[in-house]
Structures are given as structure tokens and as C-alpha cells.
Design a protein around this motif. Sequence first.
Motif, PDB file in Angstrom:
ATOM      1  N   VAL B 276       0.846  -1.202   0.000  1.00 49.04           N
ATOM      2  CA  VAL B 276       0.000   0.000   0.000  1.00 49.04           C
ATOM      3  C   VAL B 276       0.877   1.245   0.000  1.00 49.04           C
ATOM      4  CG1 VAL B 276      -0.455   0.528   2.446  1.00 49.04           C
ATOM      5  CG2 VAL B 276      -2.317   0.646   0.790  1.00 49.04           C
ATOM      6  N   ASP B 277       2.021   1.171   0.680  1.00 48.19           N
ATOM      7  CA  ASP B 277       2.951   2.307   0.663  1.00 48.19           C
ATOM      8  C   ASP B 277       3.574   2.486  -0.714  1.00 48.19           C
ATOM      9  OD1 ASP B 277       2.468   3.014   3.232  1.00 48.19           O
ATOM     10  OD2 ASP B 277       4.471   2.623   4.009  1.00 48.19           O
ATOM     11  N   ALA B 278       3.880   1.349  -1.363  1.00 42.65           N
ATOM     12  CA  ALA B 278       4.469   1.426  -2.698  1.00 42.65           C
ATOM     13  C   ALA B 278       3.467   2.041  -3.680  1.00 42.65           C
ATOM     14  CB  ALA B 278       4.875   0.031  -3.156  1.00 42.65           C
ATOM     15  N   ALA B 279       2.224   1.596  -3.599  1.00 45.97           N
ATOM     16  CA  ALA B 279       1.196   2.125  -4.499  1.00 45.97           C
ATOM     17  C   ALA B 279       0.959   3.607  -4.250  1.00 45.97           C
ATOM     18  CB  ALA B 279      -0.097   1.338  -4.321  1.00 45.97           C
ATOM     19  N   ALA B 280       0.932   3.987  -2.974  1.00 48.13           N
ATOM     20  CA  ALA B 280       0.713   5.394  -2.634  1.00 48.13           C
ATOM     21  C   ALA B 280       1.875   6.249  -3.124  1.00 48.13           C
ATOM     22  CB  ALA B 280       0.543   5.544  -1.126  1.00 48.13           C
ATOM     23  N   THR B 281       3.081   5.694  -3.053  1.00 45.22           N
ATOM     24  CA  THR B 281       4.254   6.413  -3.544  1.00 45.22           C
ATOM     25  C   THR B 281       4.091   6.732  -5.029  1.00 45.22           C
ATOM     26  OG1 THR B 281       5.580   5.208  -1.933  1.00 45.22           O
ATOM     27  CG2 THR B 281       6.774   6.330  -3.693  1.00 45.22           C
ATOM     28  N   LYS B 282       3.595   5.740  -5.766  1.00 48.43           N
ATOM     29  CA  LYS B 282       3.336   5.944  -7.204  1.00 48.43           C
ATOM     30  C   LYS B 282       2.289   7.030  -7.422  1.00 48.43           C
ATOM     31  CE  LYS B 282       5.145   2.232  -9.602  1.00 48.43           C
ATOM     32  NZ  LYS B 282       5.850   2.335 -10.895  1.00 48.43           N
TER      33      LYS B 282
END
Lengths: 510, 317
Positions: B276-282
Motif C-alpha cells: 500500500v505504501d508502494a502504491a501510494a508512492t506511485k
Amino acid sequence: MRLIKTRIVFSTFIFTLFILLFFSGEKTASLLSSVLLSFQFVPALLKVISNPGILVITGLIFLLVITLLFGRVYCSFLCPLGVMQDFSIALSRRFGWLKNHSFQKPLGWLRYSILALTIALALFGSFVLVNLLDPYSLTGRIINHVLEPAFVWLYNTSIEIPKFFNIYLFQKETAYIPLLALVITLLFFLSILFVSARYGRLYCNTVCPVGSLLGLISRFSIFKFTLDEDHCTQCLRCETVCKAGCINPDDKTIDMTRCVACFNCVAACPQPAIKYQHASSFKTQNKWSAQRRGFVIGSVAAIFSVLLVFNDRTRAAIAATRRNQKPPATPPGAVTLRRFTQSCSACHLCVSACPTKVLTPSFFEYGAAGLMQPLMDFEKSFCDYECNACGKVCPTGAIQPLPLEIKKLVQIGKAEIFEEICVVYVDHNNCGACGEVCPTHVISFIDKNNILYPKVDTKYCIGCGACQLVCPTTPKSIIVEPNEVHQTAVKYRHRRRHRRGQDTQEGFPF
Amino acid sequence: MTDENKTNRREFLKKGLSLGLIAGSATILGRPDFLLAQNAPQGLPDLVAVRNGEPDALFSKGIELMGGMNQFVKKGQTVVVKPNIGFPRLPQAAATTNPLLVKTIVERCYAAGARRVYVFDNVVLPTSANARNCYRLSGIEEAAKAARAIVVPVDDFSYRKVEIPDGKTLKTAEVHSLIFDTDVFINVPVLKHHSSAHLSIAMKNLMGIIKNRMEYHLTGLDQCITDFCLYRKPDLNIVDAYRVMMSHGPSGQNVENPTNVQVKKTILLSRDIVAVDAAATKIFGREPEEIGYIKMAHAQKIGNMNLKELKIVTFAM
């Protein structure tokens, strides 16, 4: 009898307001402060000098006029320390520890020396005696250092109970009180309680500089208490109820410089011997002494001559000798360190009102300039960017009331970063605690290989101390260097780097 | 809303997903431990992203795509919802989680049969007065209370010390007792710029449940954020990217109309805190590899930052 009842009801009411003043929140406190404390002698006097306002001037004039008319009614009706002593006296009498008051010899030499010394020191720039002895400020410290912590402890303990019923309340906090300040307050508190329970209003008639000054004025008051020799039966009832011990039944005199106008004697006298009446309606007392009159005129003349020839440089010299270490940070509104130390009576109302408890009592940090005057302790807390409570409640004008928008730009100090101990520079690990809490964007970060190195731009810094508080290193890698003369910070302008509104990107980046 | 959910669940069951049936029986038997598993039940998405709606609608759609609130909250359970309330800022500053989102989550928890829902955060400058301001200004206290949540102010007595045996840097943490005392832990961070961690999202938000945050800063922020996830991962992460603070984080601008906020009207849901952090970073416009703690957490197998390997369901309203 009616006058006594009025006094008891009125003074208890005033005392309740004092408790409210210190215990209620900022809003009530600032309102109460402007009304109630305009009628406290020392705060009103200091404020008239530092930052006069209509109400304060009226208050001071009112106090002088009622003293000139009725004697030291301030001491029985308005002074919180006086009321506190009256409580102690009443309790002591109820429990039979003090059966009867008796005439006390005046300690004129001592009390006028204390008064003269207090005034002289204040004029030469040292507020030490004002800080120690002013009855209002002393009461303030007793409430702030003793009653408030007790109350807060009780509150914080009792909010544990509703937790069982899933009701959660915010804790209350008290300021850090330096041990020596606490010891002095306790010493004064306990000894005043003891002395009053044993000897009545001895503090007021020996130590209290306000009592002495008002006593000097009362000497010339229009209304006076008199003891009529023709009607007096020597029953001594008046003497036994006189808290001030100022009725001398032997030569039938009442010392108006020490009388606190409590009206006990008038009610106690079974004969029409004690009267409270217009000065013109009786013969001038033949007891006046040329020496005393000389002293009074002499001191008044001396005070005014000192005032007139007063050289600003002597004050600066005293202020300069006070310390070798750096002076502490002063609250926003203090304007300059010297101005602050020379108008603060150390009542600690701001310490009570400060929501973040960054204002803590000093002990000797200001040196000879002042004792126990509050300072900004960034090791304990930080100054809330959205708050200007201290200036709103300050009764002496030592902390000027600042509109929030102005306060947000008052620079009381500047943050300084020490790269040789900062963890980011030393360990090359992200930390950035200082930047997280900075309200004015003083601290920016330079990105090197995804590690963010803090940099300080002091022109935006207001010295709120949040960065110093949260810095995790020991000693701190970022500290606030206090400004002796407060500066104005530059307002940070946000550049519009990002478009506002709905972002135009469609779909999802994954 | 509830009706919609029911049809949805039925739809899943109709598809004959065996795990759906197990989940159903677990509901009846009340075996929440099964549901605390980190990986999504087979057939359900690992990560859901929804955009172009108001916070309440975004969440309703998102949780529906995640398999419904009952996947996470069972009847009679206690829930702790942990938004970001760290700063005394108005909701439009985007420094704190959207209050309407918090309110909707609390409501749905109760609708799913939760016995009690707690909301709390440890503010960044933890004085009582500051905490009060944060709770009030963020609008979260009012919103959560309106949904009958129990809003808990943090005090010094409420922490318990725990060991983190596998932690590289962080060996112990003082964790708020609500995390132990409740059955379900829902993490509701706001996506925002962060001056010292690049971004603050779900993993960073967990700093609000511990007390020794200064130890994090002192010994290495990224590694400590990562290490804590070895101890406890939330049962559900809901990232608020409705308003996104693009610079000057984490505190943002203390004004009515901040110039650094972009309205992205997006939320992300996942059991996997790293994903979820990776997706939010994107969503923010950066790459997960650039964010220290995401990279570390991926390496320590706390979660998966390779979004290509995940089953992602997206929905634009």
C-alpha cells in the motif's frame, strides 16, 4: 457588624476570583486579569509605567483614592494574601490556637527600611524584593506552585476512573517548578500561615511593602478609626479583635498606618467609643511625632529626587553585573530582556495560563535583575505557534499583549544547528525531527542520496523551541539562541509549486 | 450501503470460491485469527485503489472490492482505528487524515457488528494542549464521536514495552495498550510529503502508536519504521489520498487555503502495508525504491513493493 459581613463576603468573592484566575483557561483568565488585577497595587503600578491602559490607570487611581479616603481597605477587601491570612486567622481562632489579638509595638524602622530598600532596588533595576514580597505575586506563586499541582494531580488521578466506562479525558499539565523557587514559595506560604495564625496581620505590617506604602497614605486618610476616651470603659474588646494589633488601649490610640480597615473593632466595641469617622469631626491626634513626619517627607522627597535624577545607565550597569551565563529566552511580548525583568512581578499567572507549559519560573537565571521571573524553557516544552495567552493575562505589562498575527513573527531567539553532533550529518541516517515540528519552515532539507540533511534559515525563525525540544541527541544538535532584544522574523511565502484543484492525471500509475 | 455489500458477498460466494465459504463459516464460528492473516483470501485482491469520489463513497467502493467490511471486522469484536492526527491543522491542510473517511470507517465497523471502535493517535508534540488542538482542528475528534467512536487521548500510562527480536535497529518499543487490547487494528494514514522520510504513508503512520519515537529519529528513522512492522502489522491499511500534501510535509501550511495540496480523490486499501505504501508512492509521483523504509521492508520480507506481482483492483468512479 454589617460592615464585617460585607467585608467577609466581598473578600471571599475576590479570593474565589483569584483561584478562578489561575485555574480557569486562558479566556477567563485574560478577562479576569484585566478587571481584577487592575485593582492590585503592584501590577497596576507596574503596568501604568510599562504599558498604561485606561482601566489600569483608573485602578491605580482608585486604589490611591480609596486609601486616602478610607485607609488601607485594600488590605482587607482586595489583597488576596490578606484574605488568605484572614482565613488562617479565623481558623486559628476557631480552634482556639489564637484566643485574642493584642497590641503590638510598631516595627516602624524595619518596615520602612524594607519599603525603602524595595523601591530603591527596583529603581536601580533589580526587582528581587518586589518579586519576593509583593502580596499579589506571592499569592500567585502560592496558587501556581502549591495549589495548582495538587489540583492537577488530583484531576489526572481521578480521570483514570471514567476510563473503565470508556470515557477518556485529556490530562492536565503543570509547569516545571525549579526546586529553589518551590522551596521559597513554600517557606513564605507556611511562615505567613504560621505568623498570621499566631500574631495576626504581622506580615502586612512589617514586611509587605504595599502595606507599608498604603500605611503611609492612610496616615492622611479622610476617614479614620478613633478611640473616644470619654466613652471607653477599658474593656479591651477592640484590642482582642484587632488583627493588625494597632489599637493601643493604654494611650487610646489607633495606629492608622497599620490598621487594615477590617472593621472588627467597631463591631466589638459595646460603647460608642470606637468610631470610624471623618477626620475633621475630631481633634487632630496629638500623637504625631516630628521624627516620623520627617521620615515620611524625607523618603517621599528622596524617592522623587531619585526618580528625577535617575540615570538609565545605572540600571544597565546593574543588569550587566547580574550574570556570566547567557540570559534565558523571554516570552513573545517581552520586547527586550531588560524591559521584561524590570516590569515583571513574578506572579506566575502566565506560567499557569501557558498551555504548553514552556513558561517556567526561573530562579536566579536573570541574576540580580529579578528573582523567579518566568523564562522559556525549551528543554521542557515549546511555544505554541497559535497561542498568545501569556501576553493576554500578564497584569504588569511585562509581557505585552500581541495580536496573534504579530506574535507569529516575533523572534524571541534563533535556532542554531550543530552539524558535528546532528545524527543525520554524523550517521547519514534520516532523522529530521526538527523539521517535522517547525511551524515557520525554517528548516529545509538537502537531499543527498535519498538522505535528507537539515539546514536552518534563521530569517524565518521565531525561536519557538519546538526543534530543540524534539531533537533526539544529547546534547541537543539544534538549540534556540535567545534574542535579548526581540526581532521580527520574515514571513515565509509559499511558492505555488503545485497546481491546486483536481489533478489532471487519469487512471492509476500501476 | 449494507444491501450493496450483501449482494456483493453473495456474488463472491456464487462464484464458488472455497475460501469465501471458509470466511463465511469463520464468521459464524467466530474465529477471527484466520482473518488476521496478512495475505488476502484467495480470489480477493491484494490491493484496491479507488478514485474520483468523496471520501465516504471512495471507502464504500473500496471496502466492497476488498470483500466487504466483514472480511476484517466480526460481530462483537473491538476495533482500533488509527488515523494520522499528528498535527494541529485543519483538514484542508492534508496533514491529517480526512475526518469524513474516519467517520465512514467507524460507521462501517459498527455496521459490521463491532462492539466498540476506538480512535487515537499520539501527536507529534505530545503535550496535552497540543494533543487537544490536534484532535479538535483536524476535525477527527468530532467526526469520530459523531459515529459513536471512543476517542482516546494519549497519556503516559497507556504504553506497554515490547521486544522486537528480529529488529535490526529497533529492539524494543513502547506500544499503546489499545493495540493489544482490541481485536482489529485498522491503520488509516494520510499520504503526504515528509521532510525527513520523503513520504509519510502507512508504515510511517505506525509511529503514532509508539511512545519512543525519538529513539527512531536518533538511531535511524527508516530502519526503525521498518523494524516495527516485524512486531505488528495492521489488519487493514486504508490510505487517504483524497487531498495530498505535495510539499512542506509533514506539518504543511497552517492556512485556510494551502498552496501545496493537490486533490487526488483517491484511496488505497490493502492488508499489505508495504504494497500500500508502494502504491501510494506511485500515486504521489515517486518510485518506491526511492523511499528508504519501503525498500528495507521489502528486503526484510514484511511485504511486497513490486506492484506487478500483486493482484490489484482499481476503480474510477
